[in-house]
Design a protein around this motif. Sequence first.
Motif, PDB file in Angstrom:
ATOM      1  N   TRP A 352       0.865  -1.195   0.000  1.00  0.00           N
ATOM      2  CA  TRP A 352       0.000   0.000   0.000  1.00  0.00           C
ATOM      3  C   TRP A 352       0.889   1.229   0.000  1.00  0.00           C
ATOM      4  N   ASP A 353       0.705   2.108  -0.992  1.00  0.00           N
ATOM      5  CA  ASP A 353       1.412   3.393  -0.936  1.00  0.00           C
ATOM      6  C   ASP A 353       0.445   4.540  -1.150  1.00  0.00           C
ATOM      7  N   SER A 370      -2.455   3.610  -3.893  1.00  0.00           N
ATOM      8  CA  SER A 370      -2.507   2.359  -4.652  1.00  0.00           C
ATOM      9  C   SER A 370      -2.333   1.188  -3.705  1.00  0.00           C
ATOM     10  N   VAL A 371      -3.018   0.084  -4.010  1.00  0.00           N
ATOM     11  CA  VAL A 371      -2.707  -1.201  -3.374  1.00  0.00           C
ATOM     12  C   VAL A 371      -2.456  -2.213  -4.484  1.00  0.00           C
ATOM     13  N   TYR A 383       4.836   3.587 -10.644  1.00  0.00           N
ATOM     14  CA  TYR A 383       3.935   4.448 -11.418  1.00  0.00           C
ATOM     15  C   TYR A 383       2.546   4.718 -10.839  1.00  0.00           C
ATOM     16  N   SER A 384       1.908   3.724 -10.245  1.00  0.00           N
ATOM     17  CA  SER A 384       0.467   3.814 -10.053  1.00  0.00           C
ATOM     18  C   SER A 384      -0.002   5.095  -9.355  1.00  0.00           C
ATOM     19  N   ILE A 408      -8.146   6.000  -5.555  1.00  0.00           N
ATOM     20  CA  ILE A 408      -7.350   4.792  -5.302  1.00  0.00           C
ATOM     21  C   ILE A 408      -7.274   3.939  -6.559  1.00  0.00           C
ATOM     22  N   SER A 409      -6.078   3.416  -6.817  1.00  0.00           N
ATOM     23  CA  SER A 409      -5.883   2.462  -7.909  1.00  0.00           C
ATOM     24  C   SER A 409      -5.458   1.129  -7.306  1.00  0.00           C
ATOM     25  N   CYS A 410      -6.246   0.056  -7.572  1.00  0.00           N
ATOM     26  CA  CYS A 410      -5.913  -1.269  -7.062  1.00  0.00           C
ATOM     27  C   CYS A 410      -5.490  -2.147  -8.226  1.00  0.00           C
TER      28      CYS A 410
END
Length: 806
Positions: A352-353, A370-371, A383-384, A408-410
Amino acid sequence: MTRTFFWAVENKSTANRKGVYPKIIALLSLLPVFTSFIATAQLQSNRVFEQLGTELPTPNTYRTGSGAPGRDYFQQKADYSIKVELDDVNQRIIGEEVVTYYNYSPDPLSYIWVQLDMNMFKDNSINALSKTGGIDEKMTSGQLSGLQSANSVYGDVDNSRERGYDIKYVKNMAGRDLKHTINSTMMRIDLPEPLTTNQSVQFQIAWSYNMADYYGRSGYEYFEEDGNYNYFVAHWFPRMCVYDDVNGWQNKQFVGNGEFALVFGDYEVEITVPDDHVVVATGECQNWDKVLTRTQKKRLDEASKATDPVLIVTQEEAIENSKTKSDKKQTWKYKASNVRDFAFASSRRFIWDAMQTDVYGNGRKIWSMSVYPKEGNPLWGQYSTKVVEHTLKTYGKSTIEYPYPVAISCHATPRGGMEYPMISFNGGRPEADGTYSENVKRGMIGVIIHEVGHNFFPMIINSDERQWTWMDEGLNSFCQYLSEQEWSRDFPSRRGEPKNIVSYMRSDPSQMQPIMTNSEQVIQFGNNAYGKPATALNILRETVMGRELFDYAFKEYAKRWAFKHPKPADFFRTMEDASGVDLDWFWRGWFYTTEAVDQDLAEVEWFSLDTQNPEIVKAEGRAEHEKDTETIANIRNRTDIPQTVEEADEKYRDFYSSYDPYEVTPQDKQRYEAYLKTLSEDERKLVESGMNYYALKVKNKGGLVMPLIVKMEFEDGTEEVVRFPAEIWRKNNIEITKTIPTKKRVKKFVLDPYQEIADIDDSNNAFPREPEKPTRFQLYKSSSRASTNPMQEARQNGAAATQGAD
Ligand SMILES: [Zn+2]
């Protein structure tokens, strides 16, 4: 400018394809008699430029003729309070919800409709029963069972477990059962009393269902190496249908392609998961203090001040987490305001960042997060989260500023992507050795931009996806294109550039449908609902309207319909209303037909004004004469006939034997002087200007009218591009002649030189025609294609070099 003169053809020579000599035209006085001359163009019966009449609904007090919401515009609201448990042993979702539904319509409602999306996977759904296809000899058992079971974006769902909702109860708040009727993916709840205007009703539903392997929109991903699951949970609870002024209840069944029509509301969701899971969800977590470790909390504080992503859970910690399974539970409490849906992701394998940044420089900080499992690295860590922030920034420029507190991007799947408010599930996975092809990298960045971008269309500008796929996918793909171009220069965007839609526009017409087609019937889905509308908008921006007018109007649409429910006419009308550009012809052609653009530069005629100046006229005459006499017989006779009779014997010669008709005589000069005296000052200037007039005959072979963009390559090596609006076709949409005056002589004309109108055949765009490009072929030896993963090859080379050094 007043038109004092009219000019007409004097020399009726045929089209001069080589373009060596112009046809000479003389000045004539304009007399009324010439009106008949103008009318020689064949008029075509032509509705291309008629205003959209019956195609658009009549404006009313809900939706105005300007494309803005009207004074009586209304929309419903649904608030949800949900308790959900994720059963990590059986991959089940078990939930209870209290729905508060507000009726702001002028109409009393005696029943309400709720969506049960998971029922699409039942054997009796329209999706399952309406599948078509025959048997072929080499079918897998999966394909065979797929002929009769519900499908997903990625193929067929394993139906060995019970699919669809198990509804435990539907009750009012006093605990009494409410009469409800399930019709496949829809459920009608009959209200004891009609729900009148400005009143609300509360009811509660309990349900459960078995999750499926990730099928494109939600599900789990199983990792054999450690026996763990990543969960991506969406359309997991019974959700209210939209009731509006256009459709009444939007209760069209969920068949598979047509996504969702949802109302805004406020959510309080308690998510119970194993206590070694990390949960991310729509909205803001209310109890990070309780569910996070002290270290994680400290890192989040750090991330709230960072301008680069900070790891809250590191890869090493995620790997460590996945080695054991806790049987204790923990509840994550989330709140989200003014959203149309709620989704979440949960796993003990997540890295997780996050960073909380001032995206718009206005002091308001937004979380980008992102996770991802370790399988996503190194791409995802690098990148995410940065791409999430970039998306908010760039979409903010073309639409509105992102209003929510988090995005959020998973990393949910090797490929594809799916969007929900504030959270998206995205693909793009490196090889097991950590290398990846450029396609995977660009695809991953593109899909994150796309899915995060869906926050704007349809999560905030909340169109009806069940009816119109293009209203969110098309508009979003267009903004994605703009955003990608700001990520890296000349980013090879899949959709947006007109040249990229050409092969689709060339398709067999029986394999195409207008953009204005319901989501379920659309064929060539990606091209029809994503590529073509995104391209259409790009063409409006670059070619038809210009960036300034387009950007203002597009932004105005976003502002007018943010947190509302727009329909196609609201978009069409707003784009015109805010720009002052009549676009009815454009919507008609690009959105209501399957026609394509094919402009054919069939012929160019070259005219120049007859100056009557003997110095010019006679010199040109001489040149033409010399060229005319250069025949093969004449050339050979010069050597084969040493002397003619006339040459041999003087007595057979006279005046004409040495007369030069191309010599300028004093009489020629006098006649010219006399002619000049008859001309006014303006006429004289025009005659002396030496203008060339090129009459371009252009045919509209594809059907779609578009602006005419002409590049002129001059004999002196310079170039000029002239642009004419689409209205050039307004009186004849089949064939037009456009005359372009220019002082310089043109060597070559090229239509659409910058590939901006998606012309499906550029072999007829140049005059004179260009030779066709050669078809390249290879000597057949063996496959010697370039590697798709040069990163992997480079790594192998590196390893070999290292070995050599040892
Ligand atoms: Zn999309």
